[in-house]
Structure formats: C-alpha cells, structure tokens
Enzyme design. Structure first.
Site, PDB file in Angstrom:
ATOM      1  N   ASP A   1       7.533 -36.440 -16.150  1.00  0.00           N
ATOM      2  CA  ASP A   1       7.609 -36.412 -17.542  1.00  0.00           C
ATOM      3  C   ASP A   1       8.754 -37.013 -18.184  1.00  0.00           C
ATOM      4  OD1 ASP A   1       6.343 -34.918 -20.133  1.00  0.00           O
ATOM      5  OD2 ASP A   1       8.181 -34.603 -20.253  1.00  0.00           O
TER       6      ASP A   1
ATOM      7  N   HIS B   1      -0.943 -31.512 -16.039  1.00  0.00           N
ATOM      8  CA  HIS B   1       0.371 -32.278 -15.976  1.00  0.00           C
ATOM      9  C   HIS B   1       1.538 -31.626 -15.125  1.00  0.00           C
ATOM     10  CE1 HIS B   1       3.218 -34.562 -18.262  1.00  0.00           C
ATOM     11  NE2 HIS B   1       4.032 -33.355 -18.434  1.00  0.00           N
TER      12      HIS B   1
END
Length: 292
Positions: free
Chosen positions: A107, A272
C-alpha cells in the site's frame, strides 16, 4: 507503541536531520526492509517478518508520519513526498550497516518502495510490491463511478484544513472502515492489533493526510518526470495484488511491466491486507524474489 514483533529489537533511528523512525530489527543474513501500508503500522508484517528472520536480517520501520515514528508538520509538498520517505529508508538501512538491501512494501509503503527503486537503484537489490499501482497509474485508472473505491484519496487530496478536521472528528470510524472493508478474513487482524492500528492512526491524522495529499501532487510530478526520461525499475520486481485490473478494466501486469521489465506479476484471492491474511503466500513470494 503497545504491541511488538516477538523476538525483534526496537530502536529509534535518526534518518533526516532530527526525524527518527521507530524500527524493529530481527534475524541475521542478507537484509530485507519491509514497509507497511495504510491504515497500519509495522505490525502488519509480524508474521512475515518472523518467518524471514530465520535467514535474513529483517528491518521493519514505521514510516515517517505513522506509528511510533516522528510526525513532522508538513512544511511543503516535499515533507511527505515519496521521494523524501524513500530517502528515509535508504538512510535507515545505511545507519544499520546495509548499503544494499531487498525491499518489500504494501500500500503506502509500496509507493515508497517504488520511489526508492527508481531513485536509488544501486541500493535496492530486489523490490516487492503488494496491492497497489504506481502513483501516476493509480490516478489514471480511477474514473467515473468506479473511482468511489478510492474516495479517501480524493478527500485527502484537498487543501489542508477540511480533510484533517473531518477525519479527526470520527477517526476510529474512518480508519476502521478500511480495516473492515478491505479484509476478507476479519480474524487476520485480531482485536488488540486492530485497536493498535486505530490508536496509531488517530494520533497521526495530519501526517497521514499529508502523505496522501503528496500522492495527488508532487509524487505525480516525480513519476511524470521519470516516465518522460525513460527511468524504470532496474532490479527484479515481484507484484502481488488482487485482480483490480479485471474489476476496473485495465491490464495490471502491463501497467507494471512499463515500469519494471524484470517482472513477476501474481494475483491473489486474499484481501488487501494479504500479509496478515495469507502470510505464507506473501513470504513465499518474497523468498522467490530474493533468489532471482
């Protein structure tokens, strides 16, 4: 900091003037640096770091502006540019005696990793990216109603003031939304870890917003300059991500290959937060990368 990676030593290491990064270090062997994402801290790597420490020196910092690292007030667009944050990581590794190292990021940390690889190819030997696109391409693929998935990026791209006040007014709900919505296996982030992420994010609203604001501004300019000049990632690169390409209508592997000719692109069914949901898969991808 209330939680720690078991068996790792913690240090505060100064990297840029008086900016200190909270850093966990464990294991022995060739070095690998692990960079966390939003809205997390270095703890997201706790499982993968413990595995890699069997035969690597594993360096796991909180990025500037996050966790227990320093959170300088943004004095301009450079304070939280990925170029500045990447320079932090290069300096951190050097302070620990490593002039060259493998690097993995998730991320926000992945965006820092990409910039480190572009700016410091002599320092980054291998690069792993978890579940993002390069900054310039992220904005290019977000359009129409599909862009709602990244509403937080548009909010935090606004001028200083309103985003910080809005988020601070309901920080736990804001950051908790992403921990819930982006996780396929809620058990992967147990209660104490979730509480630590929320506490750390609640205390870092201004710096988190500044980090994301830079990604809508100066970071784009840096990417544009590199693309115009043909600058690419020269080291072996592994990308592991969800199939966002199918969902949003683009070829993710092709996007990455334009930046990284030596690319291993992998899709995952994990959510994620894959380093917590499927640490064995992530650990294997990193070990496969390091021997390339």
């Amino acid at each position: 900091m209330n939680l720690a990676i078991p068996g790792f030593d913690y240090q505060r290491i100064t990297v840029d003037g008086d900016i200190a990064l909270n850093t966990a270090v464990g294991g022995e062997g060739d070095p690998i640096v692990l960079l966390h994402g939003f809205p997390q801290t270095h703890l997201m790597w706790r499982h993968v770091a413990a595995d890699l420490a069997a035969d690597h020196t594993v360096i796991v910092p909180d990025l500037r502006g996050y966790g227990a690292s320093d959170k300088p007030a943004a004095s301009g667009p450079d304070t939280y540019s990925k170029r500045t944050m990447a320079a932090d990581i290069v300096a951190l590794a050097e302070r620990l005696g490593h002039s060259r190292f493998a690097l993995a990021g998730h991320d926000r940390g992945a965006l820092v990793g990409v910039r480190a690889g572009l700016d410091h190819p002599d320092r980054v030997s291998h690069l792993a990216i978890l579940d993002v696109l390069p900054t310039l391409d992220t904005w290019a693929v977000l359009h129409g109603a599909d862009a709602a998935v990244a509403f937080h990026l548009y909010l935090m791209a606004q001028p200083p003031g309103l985003p910080e006040r809005m988020i601070a007014a309901s920080a736990d709900e804001f950051f908790g939304f992403f921990l819930d919505a982006w996780t396929k296996d809620a058990a992967a982030i147990p209660g104490p870890v979730r509480a630590e992420y929320l506490r750390a994010s609640r205390e870092a609203v201004a710096s988190i917003v500044a980090d994301c604001r830079a990604t809508a501004g100066i970071d784009i300019e840096h990417d544009k300059a590199d693309r115009a000049n043909g600058v690419r990632l020269r080291m072996p690169v592994t990308v592991v991500q969800q199939d966002w390409g199918a969902a949003l209508g683009y070829d993710a592997a092709a996007v990455w290959r334009a930046w990284a000719p030596d690319l291993d692109h992998r899709l995952t069914n994990a959510g994620h937060f894959m380093a917590e949901e499927d640490p064995a898969m992530v650990g294997k991808a990193l070990r496969d990368l390091i021997v390339r």
